[in-house]
Scaffold this motif. Sequence first.
Motif, mmCIF file in Angstrom:
data_model
loop_
_atom_site.group_PDB
_atom_site.id
_atom_site.type_symbol
_atom_site.label_atom_id
_atom_site.label_comp_id
_atom_site.label_asym_id
_atom_site.label_seq_id
_atom_site.Cartn_x
_atom_site.Cartn_y
_atom_site.Cartn_z
ATOM 1 N N PHE A 1 0.743 -0.941 0.178
ATOM 2 C CA PHE A 1 0.507 0.247 0.142
ATOM 3 C C PHE A 1 0.693 1.448 -0.071
ATOM 4 C CE2 PHE A 1 -2.611 3.317 3.018
ATOM 5 C CZ PHE A 1 -3.330 3.217 2.010
ATOM 6 N N LYS A 2 1.987 1.495 0.989
ATOM 7 C CA LYS A 2 3.098 2.191 1.009
ATOM 8 C C LYS A 2 3.336 2.423 -0.438
ATOM 9 C CE LYS A 2 6.735 1.113 2.714
ATOM 10 N NZ LYS A 2 7.925 0.690 3.917
ATOM 11 N N ASP A 3 3.779 1.133 -0.765
ATOM 12 C CA ASP A 3 4.864 1.888 -2.092
ATOM 13 C C ASP A 3 3.896 2.346 -3.166
ATOM 14 O OD1 ASP A 3 6.683 1.269 -3.556
ATOM 15 O OD2 ASP A 3 6.728 -0.611 -4.053
ATOM 16 N N ALA A 4 2.565 1.954 -3.643
ATOM 17 C CA ALA A 4 1.467 2.662 -4.373
ATOM 18 C C ALA A 4 1.106 4.009 -4.424
ATOM 19 C CB ALA A 4 0.401 1.474 -4.477
ATOM 20 N N MET A 5 0.332 3.708 -3.576
ATOM 21 C CA MET A 5 0.784 5.759 -2.765
ATOM 22 C C MET A 5 1.797 6.719 -3.048
ATOM 23 S SD MET A 5 -2.384 5.698 -0.817
ATOM 24 C CE MET A 5 -2.923 7.145 -0.316
ATOM 25 N N ARG A 6 3.026 6.339 -2.820
ATOM 26 C CA ARG A 6 3.552 6.991 -2.938
ATOM 27 C C ARG A 6 4.402 7.300 -4.346
ATOM 28 N NH1 ARG A 6 8.444 4.918 1.699
ATOM 29 N NH2 ARG A 6 7.735 5.883 2.899
ATOM 30 N N ASP A 7 4.225 5.887 -5.223
ATOM 31 C CA ASP A 7 3.619 6.289 -6.534
ATOM 32 C C ASP A 7 3.081 6.944 -7.113
ATOM 33 O OD1 ASP A 7 4.478 5.204 -9.641
ATOM 34 O OD2 ASP A 7 3.129 4.160 -9.287
ATOM 35 N N ALA A 8 1.892 6.754 -6.811
ATOM 36 C CA ALA A 8 0.912 7.490 -7.609
ATOM 37 C C ALA A 8 0.910 8.896 -6.579
ATOM 38 C CB ALA A 8 -0.966 7.028 -6.639
ATOM 39 N N GLY A 9 1.766 8.933 -5.543
ATOM 40 C CA GLY A 9 1.473 10.802 -5.348
ATOM 41 C C GLY A 9 0.121 11.134 -4.074
ATOM 42 N N ALA A 10 -0.375 10.097 -3.633
ATOM 43 C CA ALA A 10 -2.344 10.258 -2.968
ATOM 44 C C ALA A 10 -1.382 10.414 -1.587
ATOM 45 C CB ALA A 10 -2.781 8.389 -3.925
ATOM 46 N N LYS A 11 -2.448 11.087 -0.863
ATOM 47 C CA LYS A 11 -3.007 10.899 0.378
ATOM 48 C C LYS A 11 -4.300 9.644 0.401
ATOM 49 C CE LYS A 11 -1.427 15.344 1.570
ATOM 50 N NZ LYS A 11 -0.132 15.161 0.252
ATOM 51 N N THR A 12 -4.330 9.376 2.013
ATOM 52 C CA THR A 12 -5.661 8.795 2.178
ATOM 53 C C THR A 12 -7.384 9.465 1.617
ATOM 54 O OG1 THR A 12 -5.610 8.873 4.139
ATOM 55 C CG2 THR A 12 -4.669 7.258 3.599
ATOM 56 N N GLU A 13 -7.519 10.273 1.760
ATOM 57 C CA GLU A 13 -7.959 11.553 1.560
ATOM 58 C C GLU A 13 -8.290 10.944 0.258
ATOM 59 O OE1 GLU A 13 -5.508 12.532 3.707
ATOM 60 O OE2 GLU A 13 -5.545 14.455 2.310
ATOM 61 N N ASP A 14 -7.506 10.753 -1.106
ATOM 62 C CA ASP A 14 -7.671 10.604 -2.536
ATOM 63 C C ASP A 14 -8.590 9.513 -3.148
ATOM 64 O OD1 ASP A 14 -6.672 12.629 -3.006
ATOM 65 O OD2 ASP A 14 -4.812 12.026 -3.064
ATOM 66 N N ILE A 15 -8.191 8.877 -1.723
ATOM 67 C CA ILE A 15 -8.751 7.194 -1.576
ATOM 68 C C ILE A 15 -10.293 6.866 -1.477
ATOM 69 C CG2 ILE A 15 -8.943 4.822 -1.302
ATOM 70 C CD1 ILE A 15 -5.947 6.234 -3.020
ATOM 71 N N GLY A 16 -11.417 6.779 -2.804
ATOM 72 C CA GLY A 16 -13.078 6.685 -2.217
ATOM 73 C C GLY A 16 -12.986 5.689 -1.316
ATOM 74 N N ALA A 17 -12.361 3.993 -1.770
ATOM 75 C CA ALA A 17 -12.752 3.172 -1.576
ATOM 76 C C ALA A 17 -11.513 2.437 -1.801
ATOM 77 C CB ALA A 17 -14.517 3.047 -2.181
ATOM 78 N N SER A 18 -11.651 0.778 -0.582
ATOM 79 C CA SER A 18 -11.009 0.282 -0.590
ATOM 80 C C SER A 18 -11.285 -1.305 -1.107
ATOM 81 C CB SER A 18 -10.195 0.096 0.325
ATOM 82 O OG SER A 18 -10.660 -0.062 1.582
ATOM 83 N N VAL A 19 -10.652 -1.930 -2.140
ATOM 84 C CA VAL A 19 -11.143 -3.524 -2.460
ATOM 85 C C VAL A 19 -9.849 -4.497 -1.735
ATOM 86 C CG1 VAL A 19 -11.483 -5.288 -4.056
ATOM 87 C CG2 VAL A 19 -12.590 -3.051 -3.862
ATOM 88 N N ILE A 20 -10.344 -5.031 -0.575
ATOM 89 C CA ILE A 20 -9.217 -5.779 0.218
ATOM 90 C C ILE A 20 -9.658 -7.647 -0.573
ATOM 91 C CG2 ILE A 20 -8.368 -6.755 1.894
ATOM 92 C CD1 ILE A 20 -8.303 -3.506 1.868
ATOM 93 N N CYS A 21 -7.988 -7.932 -1.140
ATOM 94 C CA CYS A 21 -8.247 -9.509 -1.843
ATOM 95 C C CYS A 21 -7.298 -10.768 -0.602
ATOM 96 C CB CYS A 21 -7.553 -9.010 -3.345
ATOM 97 S SG CYS A 21 -8.650 -7.469 -3.920
ATOM 98 N N SER A 22 -7.637 -11.513 -1.330
ATOM 99 C CA SER A 22 -7.238 -12.451 -0.472
ATOM 100 C C SER A 22 -7.228 -14.298 -0.598
ATOM 101 C CB SER A 22 -6.296 -12.762 1.135
ATOM 102 O OG SER A 22 -7.444 -12.764 2.403
ATOM 103 N N ALA A 23 -7.166 -14.984 0.457
ATOM 104 C CA ALA A 23 -7.690 -15.965 0.420
ATOM 105 C C ALA A 23 -7.816 -16.594 1.190
ATOM 106 C CB ALA A 23 -7.052 -17.261 -0.848
#
Lengths: 145, 388
Positions: B30-52
């Motif tokens: 998550f940290k890696d992608a947020m830095r890559d996007a230059g995004a802050k948490t308030e920029d993210i409208g929703a999250s989809v969490i994926c695992s088995a």
Amino acid sequence: MNEQNTDAIQPVNPGTFTVPEDDTPPELLGGYCRTCRSLYYPPPRYCPSCLEEVESCTVGGRGTLHSFTVVRTKPPLGLPQPYCVGYVDLDGSGLRVFGLLDPERVEDLVLGARVHLTVRSMGHDGRGEARLRPCFTPDEAGEGS
Amino acid sequence: MGKVGIIGVGQSAFVRGYPGSIRELAFEGFKDAMRDAGAKTEDIGASVICSAPEYDKQRSPAGVFAEYMGLTPQPTFYVETLCSSSSTGLKPAYSLIESGLHDSVAVIGFQKMSEISSAESQERMGRGADIQWESPFGTMMPAYYAMYARNHMATYGTTPEDLALIRLKSSTYGQINDKAVYRKAVTAEMFTDPESPMSGPVASPLRVGDCCANADGSSCIIVAGEEKARAMSDKPVWILGLGAASTSVNLAGRDVFNGLTVGIEAGRQAYEMAGVTPKEIDVAEVHDCFTIAEMMAYENLGFAKPGEGRDLIRGKETYKEGSIPVNVDGGLLSKGHPIGATGGSQIRTIVLQLRGEAGDMQVKNPEIGLVHNIGGVGLYGNVTILGR
């Protein structure tokens, strides 16, 4: 075949294969929908096309080996090491079924081999209690159809 | 409808025995992608969490993660399709954006395979098969793929040596990918040397070298609507095509044993939506949980005709310099396969390739890339086509 008395040992997945008390060859038990005449194995409780209950019926115990593998990693459920599994295209019904193959006959397993069903005590139920399992074995030369 | 773009990608290193908790592991990607996007948490409208979920001690991880990542009070969703969970997560993310409900979504995939013991893991992996009708006969993942390999060999004359070539290619790139769990060289001799672990029989005809590396890891993809993507990123990668399919769990219900029907169907949908043909794909990530799976993917995706996948690998056409580079990040075989994180990691690789940021693994000037991610033994299939 197995020398041990299998009378008291319960089948794994009851109702999916016959356990003959005489010389009758065992067969798999599937489901038959009287309405649309579809055959199923393993047997569902209801036919998904007609939504009617299916009835139990034999779907055969002879067929042709479609694919198989010999598994050499540690077996689950007390199965022999190695153990073999594969897919068999059943004569007559044409159903393709998954199951165990005879671990004593590894060298006779080839694609297209003629096989027939046996029922034997193999492995346990996950809690150490022995179980009867259906297991296909290659026909001897000149045996069967 | 506007376009949907990927504005940030990230992943953790794939490792054996990650020492932290699953929320800490997921945070790495998550940290890696947020830095890559230059995004802050308030920029993210929703999250989809994926695992088995069979590997997770934590029930319902989405809420726990949303809190830990500062993504509350935004809505969060949990998605699972075994080994294809995080590419499956991209589809609801795309839909949430296209519907106008949200303008950006983080798709977070993770798996801590070492959360439970390897014996437990083996047993739980087997529960991805049909527990009522298959598991009582001792099924395990390599056994199923082994049966596909046997029929592919019998039908087309593919050999164990052809499959070993796929592993050699994967190790070529695993060695130069600093996120990969398996970074050693693999040689053809290892497959025939009884002293080498690579030659060890697993489920005939597959050997240890034909099987992917287990790993712990996480991945994250940040997706945004066209307007937001253009505002936040000067190099968005666009989602051109999304295909997804399913088939019967019980393999007995399948007609074909030489390929995965879900791969064919998901590919057909994705090509149609993107309006491209297999020839137009410049770089691809395919689901190589076993060497035979990559071979079948060549054919199921139309990179080769059925039975001719071996010609691609024999001719090194799927190497970085070849006509259709595949898994030039080491793939699941060498990079590792933390199942819920895998799809997101594949998408990350293709996004980096399309941006020209893949470093030593960079393919020459790709414009269109493809991701093929399979769950179970061809039970779920996702194909995603991305473009600059």
